[in-house]
Each structure stands twice: as C-alpha cells, then as structure tokens.
Design a protein around this motif. Structure first.
Motif, PDB file in Angstrom:
ATOM      1  N   GLY A   1      -7.690  -9.036  -5.732  1.00 40.56           N
ATOM      2  CA  GLY A   1      -6.642  -9.517  -4.831  1.00 40.56           C
ATOM      3  C   GLY A   1      -7.230 -10.080  -3.545  1.00 40.56           C
ATOM      4  O   GLY A   1      -6.804 -11.127  -3.053  1.00 40.56           O
ATOM      5  N   LEU A   2      -8.235  -9.403  -3.020  1.00 41.72           N
ATOM      6  CA  LEU A   2      -8.914  -9.886  -1.807  1.00 41.72           C
ATOM      7  C   LEU A   2      -9.630 -11.202  -2.081  1.00 41.72           C
ATOM      8  O   LEU A   2      -9.545 -12.152  -1.283  1.00 41.72           O
ATOM      9  CB  LEU A   2      -9.904  -8.832  -1.306  1.00 41.72           C
ATOM     10  N   LEU A   3     -10.313 -11.294  -3.211  1.00 40.33           N
ATOM     11  CA  LEU A   3     -11.016 -12.528  -3.574  1.00 40.33           C
ATOM     12  C   LEU A   3     -10.035 -13.695  -3.713  1.00 40.33           C
ATOM     13  O   LEU A   3     -10.292 -14.793  -3.207  1.00 40.33           O
ATOM     14  CB  LEU A   3     -11.789 -12.331  -4.882  1.00 40.33           C
TER      15      LEU A   3
ATOM     16  N   LEU B   1       1.383  -0.669  -9.962  1.00 43.04           N
ATOM     17  CA  LEU B   1       1.594  -1.701  -8.949  1.00 43.04           C
ATOM     18  C   LEU B   1       0.307  -2.442  -8.574  1.00 43.04           C
ATOM     19  O   LEU B   1       0.339  -3.635  -8.297  1.00 43.04           O
ATOM     20  CB  LEU B   1       2.215  -1.089  -7.691  1.00 43.04           C
ATOM     21  N   SER B   2      -0.810  -1.758  -8.571  1.00 44.97           N
ATOM     22  CA  SER B   2      -2.057  -2.419  -8.176  1.00 44.97           C
ATOM     23  C   SER B   2      -2.454  -3.522  -9.158  1.00 44.97           C
ATOM     24  O   SER B   2      -3.193  -4.438  -8.795  1.00 44.97           O
ATOM     25  CB  SER B   2      -3.198  -1.409  -8.029  1.00 44.97           C
ATOM     26  N   THR B   3      -1.925  -3.465 -10.372  1.00 47.21           N
ATOM     27  CA  THR B   3      -2.223  -4.506 -11.363  1.00 47.21           C
ATOM     28  C   THR B   3      -1.721  -5.869 -10.883  1.00 47.21           C
ATOM     29  O   THR B   3      -2.276  -6.903 -11.247  1.00 47.21           O
ATOM     30  CB  THR B   3      -1.592  -4.161 -12.720  1.00 47.21           C
ATOM     31  N   ALA B   4      -0.692  -5.888 -10.054  1.00 49.53           N
ATOM     32  CA  ALA B   4      -0.163  -7.150  -9.528  1.00 49.53           C
ATOM     33  C   ALA B   4      -1.209  -7.879  -8.676  1.00 49.53           C
ATOM     34  O   ALA B   4      -1.171  -9.099  -8.553  1.00 49.53           O
ATOM     35  CB  ALA B   4       1.085  -6.890  -8.700  1.00 49.53           C
ATOM     36  N   LEU B   5      -2.133  -7.136  -8.094  1.00 47.93           N
ATOM     37  CA  LEU B   5      -3.182  -7.749  -7.272  1.00 47.93           C
ATOM     38  C   LEU B   5      -4.292  -8.357  -8.112  1.00 47.93           C
ATOM     39  O   LEU B   5      -5.081  -9.146  -7.622  1.00 47.93           O
ATOM     40  CB  LEU B   5      -3.801  -6.703  -6.337  1.00 47.93           C
ATOM     41  N   ARG B   6      -4.363  -7.973  -9.354  1.00 39.91           N
ATOM     42  CA  ARG B   6      -5.442  -8.400 -10.251  1.00 39.91           C
ATOM     43  C   ARG B   6      -5.185  -9.838 -10.679  1.00 39.91           C
ATOM     44  O   ARG B   6      -4.587 -10.109 -11.706  1.00 39.91           O
ATOM     45  CB  ARG B   6      -5.464  -7.466 -11.461  1.00 39.91           C
TER      46      ARG B   6
ATOM     47  N   GLY C   1      -8.019 -23.234 -20.623  1.00 44.96           N
ATOM     48  CA  GLY C   1      -8.650 -23.249 -19.302  1.00 44.96           C
ATOM     49  C   GLY C   1      -7.882 -22.429 -18.288  1.00 44.96           C
ATOM     50  O   GLY C   1      -8.463 -21.693 -17.484  1.00 44.96           O
ATOM     51  N   MET C   2      -6.559 -22.552 -18.337  1.00 44.36           N
ATOM     52  CA  MET C   2      -5.736 -21.780 -17.413  1.00 44.36           C
ATOM     53  C   MET C   2      -5.704 -20.301 -17.811  1.00 44.36           C
ATOM     54  O   MET C   2      -5.667 -19.424 -16.953  1.00 44.36           O
ATOM     55  CB  MET C   2      -4.327 -22.366 -17.343  1.00 44.36           C
ATOM     56  N   TRP C   3      -5.734 -20.039 -19.111  1.00 43.49           N
ATOM     57  CA  TRP C   3      -5.755 -18.651 -19.577  1.00 43.49           C
ATOM     58  C   TRP C   3      -7.037 -17.955 -19.129  1.00 43.49           C
ATOM     59  O   TRP C   3      -7.019 -16.776 -18.776  1.00 43.49           O
ATOM     60  CB  TRP C   3      -5.594 -18.572 -21.084  1.00 43.49           C
ATOM     61  N   ALA C   4      -8.138 -18.680 -19.120  1.00 41.68           N
ATOM     62  CA  ALA C   4      -9.411 -18.091 -18.678  1.00 41.68           C
ATOM     63  C   ALA C   4      -9.294 -17.574 -17.247  1.00 41.68           C
ATOM     64  O   ALA C   4      -9.846 -16.526 -16.907  1.00 41.68           O
ATOM     65  CB  ALA C   4     -10.532 -19.121 -18.784  1.00 41.68           C
ATOM     66  N   ALA C   5      -8.566 -18.305 -16.402  1.00 40.03           N
ATOM     67  CA  ALA C   5      -8.383 -17.861 -15.019  1.00 40.03           C
ATOM     68  C   ALA C   5      -7.325 -16.766 -14.917  1.00 40.03           C
ATOM     69  O   ALA C   5      -7.437 -15.861 -14.091  1.00 40.03           O
ATOM     70  CB  ALA C   5      -7.984 -19.047 -14.142  1.00 40.03           C
ATOM     71  N   HIS C   6      -6.309 -16.828 -15.763  1.00 34.10           N
ATOM     72  CA  HIS C   6      -5.175 -15.908 -15.662  1.00 34.10           C
ATOM     73  C   HIS C   6      -5.403 -14.585 -16.408  1.00 34.10           C
ATOM     74  O   HIS C   6      -4.822 -13.562 -16.033  1.00 34.10           O
ATOM     75  CB  HIS C   6      -3.922 -16.594 -16.214  1.00 34.10           C
ATOM     76  N   SER C   7      -6.218 -14.592 -17.426  1.00 35.05           N
ATOM     77  CA  SER C   7      -6.382 -13.397 -18.265  1.00 35.05           C
ATOM     78  C   SER C   7      -6.892 -12.196 -17.482  1.00 35.05           C
ATOM     79  O   SER C   7      -6.681 -11.057 -17.894  1.00 35.05           O
ATOM     80  CB  SER C   7      -7.312 -13.694 -19.442  1.00 35.05           C
ATOM     81  N   VAL C   8      -7.535 -12.440 -16.362  1.00 30.99           N
ATOM     82  CA  VAL C   8      -7.990 -11.345 -15.499  1.00 30.99           C
ATOM     83  C   VAL C   8      -6.809 -10.445 -15.138  1.00 30.99           C
ATOM     84  O   VAL C   8      -6.940  -9.223 -15.069  1.00 30.99           O
ATOM     85  CB  VAL C   8      -8.637 -11.929 -14.212  1.00 30.99           C
ATOM     86  N   HIS C   9      -5.656 -11.057 -14.933  1.00 28.70           N
ATOM     87  CA  HIS C   9      -4.450 -10.316 -14.560  1.00 28.70           C
ATOM     88  C   HIS C   9      -4.035  -9.339 -15.665  1.00 28.70           C
ATOM     89  O   HIS C   9      -3.428  -8.304 -15.385  1.00 28.70           O
ATOM     90  CB  HIS C   9      -3.323 -11.320 -14.285  1.00 28.70           C
ATOM     91  N   HIS C  10      -4.366  -9.642 -16.896  1.00 29.07           N
ATOM     92  CA  HIS C  10      -3.966  -8.806 -18.029  1.00 29.07           C
ATOM     93  C   HIS C  10      -5.083  -7.872 -18.498  1.00 29.07           C
ATOM     94  O   HIS C  10      -4.973  -7.291 -19.571  1.00 29.07           O
ATOM     95  CB  HIS C  10      -3.524  -9.701 -19.197  1.00 29.07           C
ATOM     96  N   SER C  11      -6.134  -7.745 -17.711  1.00 29.08           N
ATOM     97  CA  SER C  11      -7.298  -6.979 -18.163  1.00 29.08           C
ATOM     98  C   SER C  11      -7.312  -5.528 -17.695  1.00 29.08           C
ATOM     99  O   SER C  11      -8.247  -4.803 -18.009  1.00 29.08           O
ATOM    100  CB  SER C  11      -8.591  -7.675 -17.713  1.00 29.08           C
ATOM    101  N   GLY C  12      -6.319  -5.081 -16.956  1.00 31.19           N
ATOM    102  CA  GLY C  12      -6.306  -3.698 -16.482  1.00 31.19           C
ATOM    103  C   GLY C  12      -6.103  -2.710 -17.616  1.00 31.19           C
ATOM    104  O   GLY C  12      -5.434  -3.001 -18.601  1.00 31.19           O
TER     105      GLY C  12
ATOM    106  N   ILE D   1       0.844  -1.203   0.000  1.00 30.55           N
ATOM    107  CA  ILE D   1       0.000   0.000   0.000  1.00 30.55           C
ATOM    108  C   ILE D   1       0.878   1.252   0.000  1.00 30.55           C
ATOM    109  O   ILE D   1       0.605   2.210  -0.737  1.00 30.55           O
ATOM    110  CB  ILE D   1      -0.980  -0.013   1.182  1.00 30.55           C
ATOM    111  N   LEU D   2       1.940   1.231   0.808  1.00 34.18           N
ATOM    112  CA  LEU D   2       2.855   2.369   0.845  1.00 34.18           C
ATOM    113  C   LEU D   2       3.490   2.604  -0.525  1.00 34.18           C
ATOM    114  O   LEU D   2       3.556   3.734  -1.008  1.00 34.18           O
ATOM    115  CB  LEU D   2       3.942   2.139   1.902  1.00 34.18           C
TER     116      LEU D   2
END
Length: 180
Positions: A69-71, A155-160, A139-150, A38-39
């Motif tokens: 990230g919380l989810l 830095l907050s993209t790392a939580l996605r 199948g794995m891309w479907a779960a991982h693509s969220v990370h590339h959707s920003g 956060i800092l």
C-alpha cells in the motif's frame, strides 16, 4: 470535515474544499482515511480474536499488505505529476462535452445534483471497467494479481495493490476529462 472524506457534501458549497474551482486545494483523501483504516483494522483484529479465538491477521501478510500500500502511494504520487497536467490539457483542448459551469449561485439544484450524479456514475463506471480489464488482460492482471495474493482475507488485504496499477489506470481516468 469528515463529510468530505465520504462525499457527504453539498456541490458548490463554499465551505467544501473541493467546490470553489481551480484555486481550491483538493483534500488528500488517502491521508485522511489512514487513521480510520488503522482503527478499523485494530477493531477487526480484536473482534476476530475474541469471536473466533484466534487472530484474523498473519504478521507476514499484514506487513506485506501495508508495504505494498505504501509503495503504491509513492508510485501514485509520481504518476499524478504526469496525469494531472495531461488531464487538464485534454479537458481544455479536446473534451467532447462541455458542461457550462457558469455562476454556481444561479444554477438550479437539479443542474448541480445532475452534474454530481453524472460524475459519480462516470467515475464508478470507468473504475468498474479498469478493474474488469485488470482481471481479463494478462499485462494488467500481472499488476493486479498482487491484490489477490494474500493468504487471509481481512481489511489489510485492501492495501495489497500492485505498484503499476496507478500507471495502468491513467487511460481510464483521462476519459473523465475527455467527457467534460
């Protein structure tokens, strides 16, 4: 205490929370990293606003990234309830390689550091293949693509992260227990 967070510790040091074996409580690295993260996001936002004259964060992206990230953290908690006993069972019953832990006090420095280097290499190697497979298989891309959707990269993209990533990562993590 900060050294543990960044793996700047001596293997089998009695003052290291993760070195004393089964009775040791492993520190929750995620919880310890949150204030630093956060800092760093705040610093990135301030420096970006001053340097570029505009914000590097979009509120909708920021809220989405923190929410995802919380989810993922919640899902990871429940996945570990199954993964940890399975990891222990594999290690105790069908591991392929057995490193004699023996008495840590009598081990040479080379043996201790060799085990640590092997562990670091193995974990990094397996994570590489997990991440690579997350890009290669649908199948794995479907779960991982969220990370590339920003919309913006910060830095907050790392939580996605996708909620199913912890589930899909279990087989890769279990290889460590199989290899001792």
């Amino acid at each position: 205490r900060l050294g543990v967070l960044f793996y700047i510790v001596k293997p089998f040091d009695p003052d290291t929370p993760v070195s004393s074996g089964e009775e040791a409580e492993s520190p929750d690295f995620i919880q310890q990293a949150i204030p630093f993260f956060i800092l760093l996001c705040l610093v990135e936002g301030i420096v970006g606003a001053v340097w570029r004259g505009k914000s590097v964060y979009r509120w909708n992206d920021l809220v989405c990234s923190y929410g995802l990230g919380l989810l993922q953290t919640v899902v990871s908690f429940f996945v570990k309830l199954i993964q940890v006993p399975l990891y222990v069972w594999i290690y105790e019953n069908i591991r392929l390689v057995s490193f004699d832990r023996g008495d840590e006090q009598t081990k040479s420095v080379g043996e201790i550091w060799g085990l640590w280097l092997w562990t670091i290499f193995l974990v990094d190697f397996l994570y590489y293949w997990f991440h690579r497979c997350s890009h290669e298989f649908q199948g794995m891309w479907a779960a991982h693509s969220v990370h590339h959707s920003g919309e913006t990269l910060n830095l907050s993209t790392a939580l996605r992260q996708g909620a199913y990533q912890p589930v899909l990562g279990v087989p890769f993590a279990l290889v460590c227990s199989l290899l001792g």
